[in-house]
Design a protein around this motif. Structure first.
Motif: not given
Length: 129
Positions: A10-16, A71-85
């Motif tokens: 589940y961790l792997a799926l959630r992060q991916a 979620v916390f560490f996986g979402e920053d890999v996506f360029v259009a997420i709020g935290s990156i912006l």
């Protein structure tokens, strides 16, 4: 299947999925409480028999932690997420120009280390149960 292996998958799926921008695909109310935690508890019961209350609570807590870490560490890999912006905007206000893709690229090692650390924790859960 053991509780630790279920939670590791589940961790792997959630992060991916978070890295692909699908942050709202899972979550505590939608996925962890009705599906992941009972699956992990069932896997532990299958191996060890009836579980005491504190052990059940520990498995549930690790299921919730797997969702949070993924979620916390996986979402920053996506360029259009709020935290990156947000990071980009803050740096730009202070005179540092950086592209979102560069920020996302530097989030990959952190996500991998987080997966390794939390993956070790959920696999250790099997020995603790």
């Amino acid at each position: 299947a053991t509780a630790g292996r279920v939670l590791l998958v589940y961790l792997a799926l959630r992060q991916a999925t978070s890295a692909l921008g699908l942050v709202s695909l899972g979550g505590h109310a939608q996925m962890v409480r009705p599906l992941v935690a009972p699956m992990a508890e069932g896997a532990a019961e299958n191996v060890h028999g009836e579980l005491p209350g504190p052990t059940r609570e520990r498995i549930r807590a690790m299921a919730a932690a797997s969702d949070n870490v993924g979620v916390f560490f996986g979402e920053d890999v996506f360029v259009a997420i709020g935290s990156i912006l947000l990071i980009r905007g803050f740096l730009e206000q202070n005179g540092i120009l950086v592209e979102p893709l560069m920020l996302a690229r530097w989030a990959i090692p952190t996500a991998l280390v987080a997966f390794a650390v939390h993956g070790t924790r959920v696999l250790r859960l099997d020995r603790q149960v």
